[in-house]
Design a protein around this motif. Structure first.
Motif, short mmCIF file in Angstrom:
data_model
loop_
_atom_site.label_atom_id
_atom_site.label_comp_id
_atom_site.label_asym_id
_atom_site.label_seq_id
_atom_site.Cartn_x
_atom_site.Cartn_y
_atom_site.Cartn_z
N UNK A 728 0.78 -1.33 -0.58
CA UNK A 728 -0.12 0.26 -0.18
C UNK A 728 0.66 1.57 -0.15
N UNK A 729 1.82 0.80 -0.18
CA UNK A 729 2.98 2.61 -0.36
C UNK A 729 2.53 3.29 -1.56
N UNK A 730 1.76 2.90 -2.64
CA UNK A 730 1.48 4.32 -3.00
C UNK A 730 0.02 5.02 -2.90
N UNK A 731 -0.29 4.79 -1.92
CA UNK A 731 -1.18 5.92 -1.12
C UNK A 731 -0.49 6.71 -0.29
N UNK A 732 0.58 6.84 -0.10
CA UNK A 732 0.90 7.98 0.00
C UNK A 732 1.59 8.43 -1.15
N UNK A 733 0.40 9.45 -1.83
CA UNK A 733 0.33 9.95 -2.31
C UNK A 733 1.13 11.34 -1.86
N UNK A 734 1.10 11.92 -1.22
CA UNK A 734 2.08 13.58 -1.16
C UNK A 734 3.84 13.14 -0.45
N UNK A 735 4.13 11.66 -1.27
CA UNK A 735 5.10 11.64 -1.40
C UNK A 735 6.64 12.12 -2.41
N UNK A 736 7.78 12.97 -2.35
CA UNK A 736 8.18 13.21 -2.81
C UNK A 736 9.61 13.13 -3.07
N UNK A 737 10.09 12.14 -2.18
CA UNK A 737 11.02 11.64 -2.54
C UNK A 737 11.83 10.63 -1.39
N UNK A 738 11.82 8.94 -2.08
CA UNK A 738 11.67 7.63 -1.53
C UNK A 738 12.54 7.34 -2.15
N UNK A 739 13.60 6.89 -0.43
CA UNK A 739 14.94 6.43 -1.47
C UNK A 739 14.94 4.77 -0.36
N UNK A 740 14.90 3.77 -0.66
CA UNK A 740 14.99 2.80 -0.29
C UNK A 740 15.94 1.33 -0.64
N UNK A 741 17.54 2.37 -1.05
CA UNK A 741 18.21 1.44 -1.80
C UNK A 741 19.26 0.97 -1.08
N UNK A 742 20.66 0.41 -1.33
CA UNK A 742 21.21 -1.07 -0.62
C UNK A 742 20.42 -1.02 0.89
N UNK A 743 19.31 -2.24 0.02
CA UNK A 743 18.87 -3.02 1.12
C UNK A 743 19.32 -4.25 1.01
N UNK A 744 17.43 -4.74 1.40
CA UNK A 744 17.74 -6.67 1.29
C UNK A 744 16.34 -6.60 0.24
N UNK A 745 15.60 -5.74 0.16
CA UNK A 745 14.72 -6.03 0.37
C UNK A 745 14.37 -7.03 -1.06
N UNK A 746 12.74 -8.01 -1.41
CA UNK A 746 12.51 -8.39 -2.67
C UNK A 746 11.35 -8.38 -2.82
N UNK A 747 11.01 -9.43 -4.03
CA UNK A 747 9.63 -8.87 -3.98
C UNK A 747 9.03 -8.52 -5.59
N UNK A 748 7.99 -7.91 -5.67
CA UNK A 748 7.80 -6.19 -6.67
C UNK A 748 7.62 -5.79 -6.49
N UNK A 749 8.19 -4.45 -7.10
CA UNK A 749 7.40 -3.24 -6.91
C UNK A 749 6.07 -3.24 -6.90
N UNK A 750 5.43 -2.72 -5.95
CA UNK A 750 4.43 -3.20 -6.08
C UNK A 750 3.63 -1.71 -6.94
N UNK A 751 2.32 -2.25 -7.34
CA UNK A 751 1.58 -1.39 -8.54
C UNK A 751 0.90 -0.50 -8.38
N UNK A 752 0.86 -0.21 -6.56
CA UNK A 752 0.65 0.66 -7.07
C UNK A 752 0.97 1.80 -6.28
N UNK A 753 2.66 1.87 -6.86
CA UNK A 753 3.10 3.06 -7.07
C UNK A 753 2.85 3.42 -8.53
N UNK A 754 1.93 3.07 -9.13
CA UNK A 754 1.16 4.10 -10.16
C UNK A 754 1.35 5.21 -9.41
N UNK A 755 0.41 5.32 -9.04
CA UNK A 755 -0.35 6.05 -8.46
C UNK A 755 -0.13 7.73 -7.91
N UNK A 756 1.44 7.62 -7.56
CA UNK A 756 2.45 8.27 -6.81
C UNK A 756 2.62 9.16 -7.76
#
Length: 883
Positions: A728-756
């Motif tokens: 549900x990260x896409x419901x954070x519709x006011x985000x201007x900047x999101x940095x998740x780099x250099x971790x061990x995250x897996x899976x797909x990029x959520x489709x909800x991010x298309x709403x951002x």
């Protein structure tokens, strides 16, 4: 049998019914700053509670007066049980909800003040039942209006009426209603849409008004309004404010008001001649007028000899106009003049804003107390003629491009006399001598943004504000131990070359509100006496080399709203008492230190927190899921409601012949944005950020973080987080900047991010993400480098095709290589031009009136600083993405 002793019992205890009503009233709101801490269920004597007054004989509550308290909630109708109330004041307490109709039933009220709240709706007709009202103040109560003003005509005892900010656009007969109030003496209708009232119904016959104060600022009025203004004026009128309208003249009848003392005509946008204005005021008004201000009104012509007719003028402000020519010598002969402001004009001659006054003229104005020639290009040489003004209390020659040293004798010209000295924003160099005996009590010194060097000078113990920031001062700050009177409220020594430790003598500064020692070379541990700063609202120690743990005594500083200890060498665990004791914090910056341990769950109790920076430490453990309790980052409009709480404002009132001057502290924070440190100013109301990057945090990203709907920057990079990005990260519709780099995250990029749609900076590189990058205008606009290091990630803007796709054909210019982007660039350019143009148009339509509002101009200037920060962020991101 009831005797005197029984009477005393009644006097000391309020009635149970009314005590219960007060307690029930309190249950409908949160008392955020403990203003009503004396209201307790076990306390019988509610007449001793804060804001409560009872009748000495009957014990009935007769007054409920609560103002300037941080209260969040609604006004309960339980107040109906206080039927003997004569005074009800709930001003600047941030109540919200529907305008309280029930108040119309409190018929014994003589005073009602509801100013500075967030109410909405219409002013109810039931207010007409308050026939005993003498004072009604509804200034800036929220989004309220009046559809029918008939109820006002029933308030025959009314003496003071303030309805600033309430729309009267639908009330054509308001002048008739006001004329019916024969006892009315004070009327303020600032910002009430009076431009809609062009031709009232009445012929205004038989008027016998007693109005002595009339404020009509910010109503978009043109000169046709003088038709209906005439019956509201009489020879009793002493104060008139017509500022921030569209007036192109002052009618002659205003020149015949023999009691007129003050006339404000600021920010009237139509060009007209100053000589004509003086001519129309040349009747008996010229013999009574003491204060005249027409700043920013596009006055033309010269300061003619007619100014000499106004022999009682004390205050004259003609700044920011189009005056030209020479100044009449009659001006310097006005015997009462103590305040003169002529900056931002085109005046020339022997006394001008760019020249050097002659000694003859200066001798005529030697009685001046206030001298303000800021931003007048007096430099590059220091204007030595200022030293002839021997009676000065206030001197401001800031921002004048002065670039030489100051004569030593200058500092001794006004011994124990000056209350305010501002030399800031020049390039003045040299040493500053001992100033311990040069200033009066509660004085202000601002030498910031110059090139002064050497040791920090000794200053008077009675100093209230000292700003020496952005100079070249060096050495220690032991001089603080000589300031023993406890009057200091503001201390800014930032951006110098100061060294040494913070001395352990801070118990003298119980009234200090702002302490800024940032960007120096100070070191060592913070002394225990720092806990004596019980009034401190902002502590800024950024970019020094302070070390060791935070002293436990710091938890005594419960008034703190901004705590910036970043870029030091503090160590130890992040104290849990920050969340438990510092409940007013809106900015907590501990980044770039040596803190270790886990993130305390108690930080989730900081409901006002808008800026949380724990980056570049050695924190471990998981990210607390309770961060969604940070109310300011969740609820829309929370910063608007709490703006006066968050905004750190230190007011110093220094009366000089009846005038008051204030100094405001503009808070600031260094925030990392796209790899760079950017300094944000103002009250940071648009900046809601969490930065936990560069730590050793583990576990999954809590899905609760996606409830932070108001967040605009989230940086969790360079940790060891695992699991999937919350769906549900896409419901954070006011985000201007999101940095998740250099971790061990897996899976797909959520489709909800298309709403951002506002996302302008995304980095998910160097994780274990897989699958197709969701399709959206935003996600495909980022450089491929923002997705690299994820071997199984595919789709544009990467060149790697997803399984089942044809070979990706990346449009020229989107990939890593060069190529033509003319078509895409042209689309982007016109998209952003159109967007910003539309936004700017709507913004100025909505807020232009406020800019012109003299009473709200200062608050709006602070808002503009915040708006600048927001625009900077958006534009900087746009430019970066287009590189």
């Amino acid at each position: 049998m009831r005797g005197a002793d029984n009477t005393n019992v009644v006097m000391n205890k309020c009635l149970d019914k009314e005590r219960h009503a007060l307690l029930h009233f309190k249950t409908h709101f949160q008392d955020l700053d403990g203003c009503l801490s004396t209201w307790a269920t076990e306390e019988d004597e509610c007449c001793k509670w804060f804001g409560v007054t009872c009748d000495n004989k009957t014990g009935h509550v007769t007054r409920l007066e609560i103002s300037m308290c941080a209260i969040l909630g609604e006004i309960s109708d339980s107040l109906l049980n206080l039927s003997y109330l004569t005074h009800l004041e709930l001003s600047f307490t941030y109540f919200h909800g529907m305008f309280p109709r029930f108040i119309g039933s409190l018929t014994k009220l003589r005073l009602l003040k509801l100013a500075g709240n967030s109410l909405y709706g219409t002013i109810p007709a039931e207010f007409g039942n308050l026939t005993n009202l003498e004072t009604l103040v509804l200034q800036d109560v929220g989004w309220c209006r009046v559809d029918n003003l008939e109820w006002l005509s029933h308030l025959s005892q009314l003496e003071e009426l303030v309805m600033d900010g309430i729309s009267l656009a639908k009330v054509n007969n308001w002048v008739d209603v006001v004329l019916s109030l024969r006892k009315l003496s004070f009327l303020s209708l600032n910002g009430c849409d009076l431009s809609q009232v062009m031709y009232p119904y009445s012929s205004f016959s038989n008027s016998s008004l007693s109005i002595h104060t009339l404020y009509l600022e910010n109503n978009h009025l043109n000169s046709s309004m003088y038709h209906w203004l005439f019956p509201l004026t009489s020879n009793k009128l002493s104060d008139l404010d017509l500022s921030s309208n569209m007036l192109d003249e002052i009618p002659k009848y205003l020149g015949n008001l023999c009691s007129m003392k003050t006339l404000y005509f600021d920010n009237n946008s139509v060009v007209f001649k100053f000589t004509g204005l003086l001519h129309n005021l040349s009747g008996c008004t010229s013999l009574s007028l003491q204060e005249f201000s027409a700043s920013g009104s596009q006055l033309t012509g010269s300061l003619s000899d007619e100014i000499g007719n106004f022999q009682f003028l004390k205050h004259l402000d003609l700044s920011k106009n189009k005056l030209k020519g020479t100044i009449s010598e009659k001006l310097w002969q006005l015997p009462k003049l103590t305040f003169l402001s002529l900056y931002s004009n085109h005046i020339r001659g022997s006394i001008s804003l760019k020249g050097v006054p002659s000694i003859v003229h200066i001798s005529n104005i030697s009685h001046v107390l206030y001298f303000d020639m800021s931003s007048c290009m007096l430099g590059p040489r220091f204007p030595k003629w200022i030293q002839t003004l021997k009676t000065l209390n206030l001197l401001d020659i800031s921002d004048n491009r002065i670039s030489e040293s100051i004569p030593l004798e200058f500092w001794d010209m006004w011994p124990s006399q000056l209350k305010y000295l501002n030399l800031s924003l020049n390039n003045i160099t040299g040493l500053v001598p001992d100033l311990s005996s040069n200033f009066d009590a509660f004085s202000v010194i601002d030498l910031s943004s110059n090139n002064f060097y050497g040791s920090v000078p000794n200053v008077s113990s009675t100093l209230q504000s000292l700003n020496l920031s952005r100079n070249k001062f060096s050495g220690g700050i032991s001089f603080l131990c000589q300031i023993v009177d406890g009057l200091l409220e503001f201390l800014d020594l930032s951006h110098n070359f100061l060294s040494g430790q913070l001395p352990d003598c801070l118990w003298h500064f119980k009234g200090l509100k702002v302490l800024n020692l940032g960007h120096n070379n100070l070191f060592g541990r913070l002394p225990n006496s720092i806990g004596s700063l019980i009034s401190l609202e902002a502590m800024y120690l950024y970019n020094n080399t302070f070390s060791e743990g935070l002293p436990l005594t710091l938890k005594n500083c419960t008034s703190l709203k901004s705590l910036n200890l970043g870029a030091n060498q503090f160590s130890g665990k992040v104290p849990i008492w920050i969340g438990e004791n510092l409940s007013q914090l809106y900015a907590l910056i501990l980044g770039s230190n040596n803190f270790f341990g886990t993130i305390p769950l108690q930080l989730c109790q900081l409901a006002y927190l808008q800026i949380l920076d724990l980056s570049m430490n050695s924190l471990h453990g998981s990210i607390p899921s309770c961060l969604n309790n940070l109310t300011s980052m969740v609820q829309e409009g929370w910063f608007n409601l709490q703006q006066n709480i968050h905004y750190i404002q230190t007011d110093w009132t220094t009366p000089i012949d009846g005038y008051q001057y204030s100094i405001d502290y503009v808070d600031n924070a260094m925030i990392e944005w796209q790899g760079d440190k950017r300094e944000f100013f103002s009250n940071l109301i648009f900046l809601k950020t969490i930065d936990l990057s560069n730590n050793n945090l583990t576990g999954e990203i809590p899905h609760e973080l996606t409830n932070l709907n108001e967040l605009i920057l989230l940086n969790l990079s360079q940790n060891t987080l695992h699991g999937e990005i919350p769906q549900k990260v896409g419901q954070m519709e006011k985000l201007l900047a999101l940095d998740l780099s250099r971790n061990n995250l897996s899976g797909c990029i959520p489709s909800s991010m298309s709403q951002m749609s506002l996302l302008n900076d995304l980095d998910v590189s160097f994780n274990n993400l897989s699958g197709r990058i969701p399709s959206s205008t935003q996600l495909q606009s980022f450089e491929p480098a923002r997705y690299v290091g994820n071997a199984e990630l595919c789709g544009p803007p990467l060149t790697k095709a997803c399984p089942g796709d044809e070979e990706s054909k990346v449009p020229s210019g989107i990939g890593e290589s060069g190529g033509r982007r003319e078509d895409i660039d042209e689309f982007d350019m016109w998209f952003y031009i159109g967007g910003f143009t539309g936004f700017a148009t709507g913004f100025w339509i909505a807020c232009g009136a406020l800019i012109l509002n003299r009473h709200g101009r200062h608050a709006f200037s602070v808002f503009l600083d915040s708006f600048y920060d927001w625009v900077y962020v958006k534009f900087a991101v746009l430019i970066t993405n287009r590189k």
